[in-house]
Design an enzyme around this catalytic site. Sequence first.
Site, mmCIF file in Angstrom:
data_model
loop_
_atom_site.group_PDB
_atom_site.id
_atom_site.type_symbol
_atom_site.label_atom_id
_atom_site.label_comp_id
_atom_site.label_asym_id
_atom_site.label_seq_id
_atom_site.Cartn_x
_atom_site.Cartn_y
_atom_site.Cartn_z
ATOM 1 N N HIS A 3 32.902 29.592 -24.037
ATOM 2 C CA HIS A 3 34.202 30.102 -23.584
ATOM 3 C C HIS A 3 35.032 28.876 -23.199
ATOM 4 O O HIS A 3 34.475 27.879 -22.717
ATOM 5 C CB HIS A 3 33.935 30.977 -22.357
ATOM 6 C CG HIS A 3 35.118 31.735 -21.824
ATOM 7 N ND1 HIS A 3 36.121 31.126 -21.120
ATOM 8 C CD2 HIS A 3 35.444 33.038 -21.886
ATOM 9 C CE1 HIS A 3 37.012 32.041 -20.750
ATOM 10 N NE2 HIS A 3 36.632 33.210 -21.205
ATOM 11 N N ASP B 222 26.672 28.665 -17.543
ATOM 12 C CA ASP B 222 27.739 29.661 -17.443
ATOM 13 C C ASP B 222 27.056 31.029 -17.513
ATOM 14 O O ASP B 222 26.638 31.469 -18.585
ATOM 15 C CB ASP B 222 28.724 29.462 -18.604
ATOM 16 C CG ASP B 222 29.834 30.508 -18.588
ATOM 17 O OD1 ASP B 222 29.711 31.494 -17.838
ATOM 18 O OD2 ASP B 222 30.808 30.342 -19.342
ATOM 19 N N GLN C 130 28.276 36.116 -18.470
ATOM 20 C CA GLN C 130 27.882 37.304 -19.240
ATOM 21 C C GLN C 130 26.408 37.627 -19.056
ATOM 22 O O GLN C 130 25.889 38.512 -19.730
ATOM 23 C CB GLN C 130 28.207 37.114 -20.737
ATOM 24 C CG GLN C 130 29.676 36.919 -21.048
ATOM 25 C CD GLN C 130 30.523 38.172 -20.781
ATOM 26 O OE1 GLN C 130 30.011 39.278 -20.650
ATOM 27 N NE2 GLN C 130 31.828 37.990 -20.707
ATOM 28 N N LYS D 86 33.325 40.830 -13.212
ATOM 29 C CA LYS D 86 32.587 41.295 -14.402
ATOM 30 C C LYS D 86 31.331 42.059 -14.013
ATOM 31 O O LYS D 86 30.603 42.539 -14.870
ATOM 32 C CB LYS D 86 32.196 40.097 -15.281
ATOM 33 C CG LYS D 86 33.386 39.387 -15.933
ATOM 34 C CD LYS D 86 32.901 38.282 -16.824
ATOM 35 C CE LYS D 86 33.993 37.332 -17.270
ATOM 36 N NZ LYS D 86 34.934 37.925 -18.223
ATOM 37 N N CYS E 108 38.893 33.744 -25.887
ATOM 38 C CA CYS E 108 38.783 32.408 -25.265
ATOM 39 C C CYS E 108 37.647 31.599 -25.885
ATOM 40 O O CYS E 108 36.965 30.836 -25.176
ATOM 41 C CB CYS E 108 38.591 32.498 -23.753
ATOM 42 S SG CYS E 108 39.936 33.326 -22.931
HETATM 43 N N1 PLP Z 1 32.555 32.189 -19.389
HETATM 44 C C1 PLP Z 1 32.308 33.307 -20.077
HETATM 45 C C2 PLP Z 1 31.117 33.360 -20.992
HETATM 46 C C3 PLP Z 1 33.164 34.403 -19.958
HETATM 47 O O1 PLP Z 1 32.925 35.513 -20.654
HETATM 48 C C4 PLP Z 1 34.279 34.305 -19.087
HETATM 49 C C5 PLP Z 1 35.239 35.412 -18.974
HETATM 50 O O2 PLP Z 1 35.561 36.065 -19.925
HETATM 51 C C6 PLP Z 1 34.465 33.113 -18.378
HETATM 52 C C7 PLP Z 1 33.588 32.079 -18.554
HETATM 53 C C8 PLP Z 1 35.605 32.952 -17.424
HETATM 54 O O3 PLP Z 1 35.536 33.894 -16.412
HETATM 55 P P1 PLP Z 1 36.765 34.055 -15.400
HETATM 56 O O4 PLP Z 1 37.967 34.282 -16.262
HETATM 57 O O5 PLP Z 1 36.409 35.238 -14.578
HETATM 58 O O6 PLP Z 1 36.855 32.799 -14.654
#
Ligand code: PLP
Length: 435
Positions: free
Chosen positions: A147, A224, A227, A250, A390
Amino acid sequence: MTLIPPVTRLDALSDVEIRGIRADFPILSTEVNGASLVYLDSGATSQKPVQVLDAERSFYERDNAAVHRGAHTLAALATESFEDARSTVARFVGVREDEIVWTSNATEGINLIAYAMSNASLGRGDEASASLRLGEGDEIVVTEMEHHANLIPWQELAARTGATLRYIPVHDDGSLVLDDLDEIVNERTRVLAFTHVSNVLGIVNPVDVLVARARQVGALTVLDACQSAPHLALDLVALDVDFAVFSGHKMLGPTGVGVLYGRGALLAALPPFLTGGSMITTVTMEKAEYLEAPQRFEAGTQRVSQTVALAAAVRYLSAVGMDRIAEHEARLGERLVAGLAEIPGVRVLGQPAGTHRVGLASFDVAGVHSHDVGQFLDDRGIAVRVGHHCAQPLHRRLGVTASTRASAYLYTTENEVDEFLAGVADVTTFFGVSA
Ligand code: PLP
């Protein structure tokens, strides 16, 4: 020993249980465009049960005050709730409470690490501080499926420090290319930052293999877990990562609260990212002394109601059982992928065989823009994500600019998945797509 959750068949959530769960989520019984809502966008943000809404409301009705300051009763109550929430979340991922830092979201957590690392010359002169300092000749490694939140902060850190950014590529089926791992993660590697579960592919990455290699070369690992924390039982000590981040919104919690885990010794050595009130011991006109972690990273008035509500979310998930949620979602994920694969003209993005997965799949409909797919489904009350999610580099690698993503959660039913699959089949008929 592999730490990838095994593909075991536990008791799935029964229909009765799912009905009970759904009754806790007021939004799930609403209508959208004249149809019952089918919410398949939990990968972007989850819906919230009344237990979470009530926790936030009740905090404001009974305990609201700024934490860690003030001698009055409400301030003490608010501080207790705030710190209890920290303990609840720490237990949920198997770590110590002083290793949990509240952030706004996962994006802020990764930026905190990356910015603080570029200030590491300000840190103490010990070994942990030295491991946080980067310069020319050092390398930071990510994967091609990240992401943007776990890519751009590292690009920026590389630019600020003169370090080089490298990446582990992905195969056509979306799995990581691990053949050259020993070359990509080498003695120059200082940070290996990677996603536990891809937000585009829904597949679980081999954390054990990646962490073992990072350990061999003395690189820090940043997971990270955006998910994974909502969907799998997560034990950060067993995974042996140095840092991990995830977002409350989430996992049934509210927006505005995220979690950064850092190994105690590293958090102790990491200089602050934001400075100001609430994170100091003494301040003169010339300089300031900082509090220990986690308070050193929590500058300014804190997000108390959100942390209290996130703790309620974690209690809700734990009561259902993370293993059973993972099992429920694995089944839905298999149904999604198998159903999509049967529709002529639909290509599911990178689905390696035999990989453990969560209930999420992205796909391309030949010749139809994902926005049109999303619009068509929305007309039937079916909410999905469209665009690049993203993850532009991953889409580019898989030969598409955008995709449509369906993502399930503990409240998603098989009927909803089937309704969605029928909707996608109708998209292909409507737009005259052929195989
Ligand atoms: N990393 C992953 C794998 C994600 O799916 C997301 C959100 O879609 C993020 C990072 C970023 O999360 P946030 O926008 O809540 O900071």
